[in-house]
Every structure is written in C-alpha cells, then in structure tokens.
Scaffold this motif. Sequence first.
Motif, PDB file in Angstrom:
ATOM      1  N   MET A 120       0.888  -1.182   0.071  1.00 42.06           N
ATOM      2  CA  MET A 120      -0.045  -0.146  -0.064  1.00 42.06           C
ATOM      3  C   MET A 120       0.854   1.263  -0.115  1.00 42.06           C
ATOM      4  SD  MET A 120      -3.056   0.912   2.668  1.00 42.06           S
ATOM      5  CE  MET A 120      -4.065   2.225   2.298  1.00 42.06           C
ATOM      6  N   THR A 121       0.335   2.309  -0.615  1.00 41.65           N
ATOM      7  CA  THR A 121       1.227   3.471  -1.015  1.00 41.65           C
ATOM      8  C   THR A 121       1.108   4.194   0.301  1.00 41.65           C
ATOM      9  OG1 THR A 121       0.980   3.461  -3.529  1.00 41.65           O
ATOM     10  CG2 THR A 121       1.626   5.280  -2.402  1.00 41.65           C
ATOM     11  N   ARG A 122       1.936   4.894   0.758  1.00 38.92           N
ATOM     12  CA  ARG A 122       2.016   5.841   2.038  1.00 38.92           C
ATOM     13  C   ARG A 122       1.801   7.138   1.348  1.00 38.92           C
ATOM     14  NH1 ARG A 122       5.156   9.208   4.957  1.00 38.92           N
ATOM     15  NH2 ARG A 122       6.941   9.310   3.158  1.00 38.92           N
ATOM     16  N   MET A 123       0.738   7.810   2.230  1.00 42.26           N
ATOM     17  CA  MET A 123       0.405   9.226   1.689  1.00 42.26           C
ATOM     18  C   MET A 123       0.710  10.235   2.707  1.00 42.26           C
ATOM     19  SD  MET A 123      -1.540   8.393  -1.005  1.00 42.26           S
ATOM     20  CE  MET A 123      -2.452   9.571  -1.554  1.00 42.26           C
ATOM     21  N   LYS A 131      -2.487  18.977  -0.873  1.00 38.77           N
ATOM     22  CA  LYS A 131      -3.128  17.764  -1.040  1.00 38.77           C
ATOM     23  C   LYS A 131      -2.615  16.444  -0.717  1.00 38.77           C
ATOM     24  CE  LYS A 131      -2.838  17.076  -6.100  1.00 38.77           C
ATOM     25  NZ  LYS A 131      -3.511  17.106  -7.281  1.00 38.77           N
ATOM     26  N   PRO A 132      -3.298  15.408  -0.331  1.00 43.52           N
ATOM     27  CA  PRO A 132      -2.803  14.084   0.044  1.00 43.52           C
ATOM     28  C   PRO A 132      -2.156  13.489  -1.313  1.00 43.52           C
ATOM     29  CG  PRO A 132      -5.187  14.162   0.860  1.00 43.52           C
ATOM     30  CD  PRO A 132      -4.913  15.547   0.174  1.00 43.52           C
ATOM     31  N   MET A 133      -0.910  13.068  -1.262  1.00 40.03           N
ATOM     32  CA  MET A 133      -0.214  12.581  -2.432  1.00 40.03           C
ATOM     33  C   MET A 133       0.411  11.435  -1.997  1.00 40.03           C
ATOM     34  SD  MET A 133       0.755  15.998  -4.514  1.00 40.03           S
ATOM     35  CE  MET A 133       1.183  15.047  -5.934  1.00 40.03           C
ATOM     36  N   PRO A 134       1.047  10.487  -2.882  1.00 40.39           N
ATOM     37  CA  PRO A 134       1.988   9.417  -2.215  1.00 40.39           C
ATOM     38  C   PRO A 134       3.274   9.878  -1.957  1.00 40.39           C
ATOM     39  CG  PRO A 134       0.924   8.709  -4.642  1.00 40.39           C
ATOM     40  CD  PRO A 134       0.352  10.647  -4.295  1.00 40.39           C
ATOM     41  N   GLY A 135       3.950   9.282  -0.748  1.00 39.35           N
ATOM     42  CA  GLY A 135       4.995   9.978  -0.191  1.00 39.35           C
ATOM     43  C   GLY A 135       6.000   9.302  -0.418  1.00 39.35           C
ATOM     44  N   LEU A 136       7.191   9.797  -0.264  1.00 40.88           N
ATOM     45  CA  LEU A 136       8.514   9.000  -0.329  1.00 40.88           C
ATOM     46  C   LEU A 136       8.513   7.690   0.325  1.00 40.88           C
ATOM     47  CD1 LEU A 136      10.969  12.136   0.096  1.00 40.88           C
ATOM     48  CD2 LEU A 136      10.284  10.988  -1.746  1.00 40.88           C
ATOM     49  N   GLU A 137       9.529   6.722  -0.171  1.00 45.56           N
ATOM     50  CA  GLU A 137       9.587   5.458   0.352  1.00 45.56           C
ATOM     51  C   GLU A 137      10.616   5.531   1.806  1.00 45.56           C
ATOM     52  OE1 GLU A 137      11.108   2.723  -2.660  1.00 45.56           O
ATOM     53  OE2 GLU A 137       9.300   3.110  -3.735  1.00 45.56           O
ATOM     54  N   ARG A 138      11.383   6.442   1.575  1.00 45.24           N
ATOM     55  CA  ARG A 138      12.410   6.609   2.788  1.00 45.24           C
ATOM     56  C   ARG A 138      12.909   8.382   3.005  1.00 45.24           C
ATOM     57  NH1 ARG A 138      14.716   4.699  -1.126  1.00 45.24           N
ATOM     58  NH2 ARG A 138      15.205   2.185  -0.873  1.00 45.24           N
ATOM     59  N   GLY A 179      18.752  12.808   9.561  1.00 46.17           N
ATOM     60  CA  GLY A 179      18.475  14.135  10.509  1.00 46.17           C
ATOM     61  C   GLY A 179      17.061  14.519  10.094  1.00 46.17           C
ATOM     62  N   PRO A 180      16.726  15.620  11.039  1.00 51.40           N
ATOM     63  CA  PRO A 180      15.642  16.124  11.334  1.00 51.40           C
ATOM     64  C   PRO A 180      14.922  16.700  10.062  1.00 51.40           C
ATOM     65  CG  PRO A 180      17.021  17.072  12.925  1.00 51.40           C
ATOM     66  CD  PRO A 180      17.913  16.077  12.189  1.00 51.40           C
ATOM     67  N   LYS A 181      15.771  17.455   9.135  1.00 52.34           N
ATOM     68  CA  LYS A 181      15.159  17.901   7.806  1.00 52.34           C
ATOM     69  C   LYS A 181      14.727  16.699   7.158  1.00 52.34           C
ATOM     70  CE  LYS A 181      14.128  21.413   5.291  1.00 52.34           C
ATOM     71  NZ  LYS A 181      13.026  22.170   5.628  1.00 52.34           N
ATOM     72  N   GLY A 182      15.631  15.654   6.875  1.00 49.26           N
ATOM     73  CA  GLY A 182      15.296  14.630   6.074  1.00 49.26           C
ATOM     74  C   GLY A 182      13.948  13.749   6.514  1.00 49.26           C
ATOM     75  N   LEU A 183      13.738  13.773   7.763  1.00 49.21           N
ATOM     76  CA  LEU A 183      12.543  13.186   8.359  1.00 49.21           C
ATOM     77  C   LEU A 183      11.179  14.117   8.177  1.00 49.21           C
ATOM     78  CD1 LEU A 183      11.168  10.995  10.068  1.00 49.21           C
ATOM     79  CD2 LEU A 183      11.813  12.031  12.031  1.00 49.21           C
ATOM     80  N   GLU A 184      11.672  15.417   8.171  1.00 55.05           N
ATOM     81  CA  GLU A 184      10.465  16.235   7.922  1.00 55.05           C
ATOM     82  C   GLU A 184      10.047  16.402   6.600  1.00 55.05           C
ATOM     83  OE1 GLU A 184      10.059  21.299   7.341  1.00 55.05           O
ATOM     84  OE2 GLU A 184      11.616  20.348   8.663  1.00 55.05           O
ATOM     85  N   ILE A 185      10.935  16.170   5.534  1.00 52.89           N
ATOM     86  CA  ILE A 185      10.715  16.002   3.993  1.00 52.89           C
ATOM     87  C   ILE A 185       9.880  14.673   4.083  1.00 52.89           C
ATOM     88  CG2 ILE A 185      11.726  15.552   1.708  1.00 52.89           C
ATOM     89  CD1 ILE A 185      13.792  17.575   2.781  1.00 52.89           C
ATOM     90  N   PHE A 186      10.346  13.626   4.640  1.00 51.86           N
ATOM     91  CA  PHE A 186       9.782  12.311   4.427  1.00 51.86           C
ATOM     92  C   PHE A 186       8.185  12.390   4.803  1.00 51.86           C
ATOM     93  CE2 PHE A 186       8.633   8.225   6.782  1.00 51.86           C
ATOM     94  CZ  PHE A 186       8.928   7.292   5.356  1.00 51.86           C
ATOM     95  N   GLU A 187       8.084  13.212   6.058  1.00 50.66           N
ATOM     96  CA  GLU A 187       6.593  13.326   6.494  1.00 50.66           C
ATOM     97  C   GLU A 187       5.492  14.316   5.952  1.00 50.66           C
ATOM     98  OE1 GLU A 187       7.558  13.979  10.528  1.00 50.66           O
ATOM     99  OE2 GLU A 187       7.914  11.933  10.984  1.00 50.66           O
TER     100      GLU A 187
END
Length: 90
Positions: free
Chosen positions: A1-4, A12-19, A24-32
């Motif tokens: 299932m695709t993570r939104m 708007k809701p869209m498919p997110g990155l796989e990782r 670091g915190p900026k990478g996690l913020e972008i992921f989320e």
Amino acid sequence: MTRMVDCSKYKKPMPGLERPPFPGPKGLEIFETVSKDAWNEWQEHQTRLINEKQLTVTDPSARTYLMTQMTLFLTGQDYDAAEGYVPEED
C-alpha cells in the motif's frame, strides 16, 4: 500500500517517499510532509540550479543556498529559477 502524505507543496494528499531523502531532522520532515512527485521535481530543479549557477556542492555557501531554495520550493513559496532554463515542449 502506498504511504500518503499531506504534501506541503501541492497542499493535498499525495503518495509519499519510500524513505527519508537524507539523515537528520530535515530529512525526516521531508519524508513526512513532501510527496514523491514534489521531491522528484525538486531534484530536477536543484540540478538546473547547480548547472546554471555553476554551484560547487562542496562549498558551504552553495549548500546553504540550495537548502534555502529547497525549503522555498517544497513549501510552495517563490524560489529562484535557473536563468538559462527553457522547458522542453511536449
């Protein structure tokens, strides 16, 4: 299932990155908060900026500039364009 995610660029809701794209915190913020499409668009725009402005990514001032432009781009704010870039026609 695709993570939104609720994409910060497209609002708007869209498919997110796989990782996270980097550690670091900026990478996690972008992921989320950034969609896969928005991230891929940023990667292409970043490449144009590096090429057109002849940036050296090992230069701390260039890295700071790119991080600022990334934040602007991914949050839907005004960001610098690559001066010599002309989009390809479909």
